[in-house]
Design a protein around this motif. Structure first.
Motif, PDB file in Angstrom:
ATOM      1  N   ALA A 217       0.831  -1.200   0.000  1.00 30.62           N
ATOM      2  CA  ALA A 217       0.000   0.000   0.000  1.00 30.62           C
ATOM      3  C   ALA A 217       0.869   1.255   0.000  1.00 30.62           C
ATOM      4  O   ALA A 217       0.600   2.213  -0.730  1.00 30.62           O
ATOM      5  CB  ALA A 217      -0.922  -0.003   1.217  1.00 30.62           C
ATOM      6  N   LYS A 218       1.936   1.230   0.796  1.00 36.10           N
ATOM      7  CA  LYS A 218       2.839   2.384   0.830  1.00 36.10           C
ATOM      8  C   LYS A 218       3.550   2.572  -0.511  1.00 36.10           C
ATOM      9  O   LYS A 218       3.793   3.703  -0.948  1.00 36.10           O
ATOM     10  CB  LYS A 218       3.860   2.212   1.955  1.00 36.10           C
ATOM     11  N   ILE A 219       3.884   1.462  -1.171  1.00 33.22           N
ATOM     12  CA  ILE A 219       4.544   1.547  -2.480  1.00 33.22           C
ATOM     13  C   ILE A 219       3.604   2.179  -3.498  1.00 33.22           C
ATOM     14  O   ILE A 219       4.006   3.067  -4.275  1.00 33.22           O
ATOM     15  CB  ILE A 219       4.980   0.139  -2.941  1.00 33.22           C
ATOM     16  N   ILE A 220       2.348   1.753  -3.501  1.00 37.52           N
ATOM     17  CA  ILE A 220       1.378   2.301  -4.444  1.00 37.52           C
ATOM     18  C   ILE A 220       1.172   3.794  -4.194  1.00 37.52           C
ATOM     19  O   ILE A 220       1.084   4.592  -5.135  1.00 37.52           O
ATOM     20  CB  ILE A 220       0.042   1.536  -4.337  1.00 37.52           C
ATOM     21  N   ILE A 221       1.093   4.177  -2.924  1.00 34.58           N
ATOM     22  CA  ILE A 221       0.953   5.598  -2.590  1.00 34.58           C
ATOM     23  C   ILE A 221       2.157   6.378  -3.113  1.00 34.58           C
ATOM     24  O   ILE A 221       2.021   7.470  -3.679  1.00 34.58           O
ATOM     25  CB  ILE A 221       0.796   5.773  -1.070  1.00 34.58           C
ATOM     26  N   ALA A 222       3.364   5.793  -2.958  1.00 36.12           N
ATOM     27  CA  ALA A 222       4.581   6.470  -3.418  1.00 36.12           C
ATOM     28  C   ALA A 222       4.615   6.601  -4.937  1.00 36.12           C
ATOM     29  O   ALA A 222       5.212   7.535  -5.478  1.00 36.12           O
ATOM     30  CB  ALA A 222       5.819   5.720  -2.922  1.00 36.12           C
ATOM     31  N   GLN A 223       3.981   5.665  -5.633  1.00 36.52           N
ATOM     32  CA  GLN A 223       3.946   5.714  -7.094  1.00 36.52           C
ATOM     33  C   GLN A 223       3.054   6.844  -7.612  1.00 36.52           C
ATOM     34  O   GLN A 223       3.162   7.229  -8.778  1.00 36.52           O
ATOM     35  CB  GLN A 223       3.457   4.368  -7.654  1.00 36.52           C
ATOM     36  N   GLU A 231      -6.943   0.322  -4.689  1.00 40.82           N
ATOM     37  CA  GLU A 231      -6.206  -0.921  -4.403  1.00 40.82           C
ATOM     38  C   GLU A 231      -5.375  -0.757  -3.146  1.00 40.82           C
ATOM     39  O   GLU A 231      -5.354  -1.640  -2.272  1.00 40.82           O
ATOM     40  CB  GLU A 231      -5.313  -1.256  -5.590  1.00 40.82           C
ATOM     41  N   ALA A 232      -4.702   0.369  -2.997  1.00 40.95           N
ATOM     42  CA  ALA A 232      -3.894   0.624  -1.806  1.00 40.95           C
ATOM     43  C   ALA A 232      -4.758   0.661  -0.558  1.00 40.95           C
ATOM     44  O   ALA A 232      -4.390   0.112   0.489  1.00 40.95           O
ATOM     45  CB  ALA A 232      -3.144   1.949  -1.960  1.00 40.95           C
ATOM     46  N   ARG A 233      -5.916   1.297  -0.672  1.00 38.17           N
ATOM     47  CA  ARG A 233      -6.810   1.361   0.493  1.00 38.17           C
ATOM     48  C   ARG A 233      -7.280  -0.029   0.904  1.00 38.17           C
ATOM     49  O   ARG A 233      -7.383  -0.332   2.095  1.00 38.17           O
ATOM     50  CB  ARG A 233      -8.007   2.265   0.186  1.00 38.17           C
ATOM     51  N   ARG A 234      -7.547  -0.885  -0.077  1.00 34.61           N
ATOM     52  CA  ARG A 234      -7.967  -2.252   0.239  1.00 34.61           C
ATOM     53  C   ARG A 234      -6.867  -3.002   0.986  1.00 34.61           C
ATOM     54  O   ARG A 234      -7.142  -3.755   1.927  1.00 34.61           O
ATOM     55  CB  ARG A 234      -8.345  -3.010  -1.039  1.00 34.61           C
ATOM     56  N   TYR A 235      -5.618  -2.799   0.550  1.00 33.76           N
ATOM     57  CA  TYR A 235      -4.506  -3.448   1.244  1.00 33.76           C
ATOM     58  C   TYR A 235      -4.425  -2.973   2.697  1.00 33.76           C
ATOM     59  O   TYR A 235      -4.214  -3.762   3.618  1.00 33.76           O
ATOM     60  CB  TYR A 235      -3.187  -3.152   0.534  1.00 33.76           C
ATOM     61  N   LEU A 236      -4.589  -1.674   2.903  1.00 31.24           N
ATOM     62  CA  LEU A 236      -4.524  -1.123   4.256  1.00 31.24           C
ATOM     63  C   LEU A 236      -5.650  -1.659   5.121  1.00 31.24           C
ATOM     64  O   LEU A 236      -5.436  -2.084   6.263  1.00 31.24           O
ATOM     65  CB  LEU A 236      -4.576   0.403   4.219  1.00 31.24           C
TER      66      LEU A 236
END
Length: 264
Positions: A217-223, A231-236
């Protein structure tokens, strides 16, 4: 309590710590003080390392953890109980690492570096624990090249071990997880995501997948790819649900910090 925990999975032990130890925590503290007053060092050492060390790490009893580990370290030194002295110092370092303040991280590195120099009297798992946490401290201090070196040391230890393949794979997962975090901090997002996806697809342990989900999730946010934010929110949310079930206060706080700091 000991009989109940024996043979349980890591996830089951997390639940047991909350359900079985928390209601009796004050009584455990009284037992520790009684043993201290009656010079029962071995009883404190065994109770702490076998049962209470993990509980205090997971359930947020950090003040008690630091205090009793220091006492064990000091008492072990007077008794020339090197294994216990080093273990206590290493577990103190872990708590300092989790507190994350620069002065705490520097002290954690100092403790872990001393432990590494004296590692020959320790079993493989504790040696691996030291190398892994040295990498973790270096990541938080921004010393990424050194963090990679410590993970390489961990890989060397693993290569010399006599573990079964399933155990080797477990320790390799820890290394991949830390390596992915270094890549994230270095801006090597594709490499970081590849390692996280490998853990999610290949590792069955829910705790390992949880760490990978959080990091992904942090990687997607950084991208900064808005098409993947959901997708990142679902991971979190998936990871937060798991740690809330196990009442792991440390990781619950970590998830909330990520959501509010990195997401909002």
């Amino acid at each position: 309590m000991s009989k109940y925990l024996d043979g349980k999975s890591k996830e089951e032990r997390f639940c047991a710590y909350k359900e079985k130890i928390t209601p009796e925590w004050k009584n455990f503290c009284k037992v520790l003080l009684y043993c201290k007053d009656h010079n029962r060092y071995e009883d404190i050492k065994n109770l702490w390392f076998n049962r209470l060390n993990n509980y205090t790490n997971i359930c947020g009893e950090w003040n008690s953890r630091i205090s009793w580990l220091k006492w064990i370290q000091d008492q072990a030194a007077t008794r020339r109980d090197d294994k216990a002295r080093i273990k206590a110092m290493v577990y103190r370092a872990r708590t300092l690492l989790l507190q994350s303040r620069p002065e705490k991280l520097k002290k954690a590195y100092e403790f872990l570096d001393k432990a590494w120099i004296q590692k020959d009297c320790l079993e493989f798992r504790m040696q691996d624990y030291i190398a892994n946490h040295l990498a973790g401290v270096c990541i938080r201090l921004g010393r990424y090249s050194e963090a990679h070196q410590w993970l390489n040391e961990e890989e060397n230890l693993l290569g010399k071990s006599n573990l079964e393949q399933d155990q080797v794979s477990k320790f390799q997962t820890y290394i991949k997880r830390e390596r992915a975090e270094i890549y994230l901090n270095e801006g090597k997002l594709d490499e970081a995501e590849s390692l996280c996806q490998f853990i999610i697809s290949e590792v069955e342990e829910s705790r390992a997948q949880n760490y990978a989900n959080h990091l992904l999730a942090k990687i997607i946010i950084a991208q900064e790819d808005e098409t993947r934010y959901e997708e990142a929110r679902r991971y979190l949310l998936s990871g937060l649900e798991e740690v809330e079930i196990h009442q792991d206060k440390r990781r619950i706080a970590y998830y909330h910090a990520t959501e509010y700091r990195d997401w909002e």
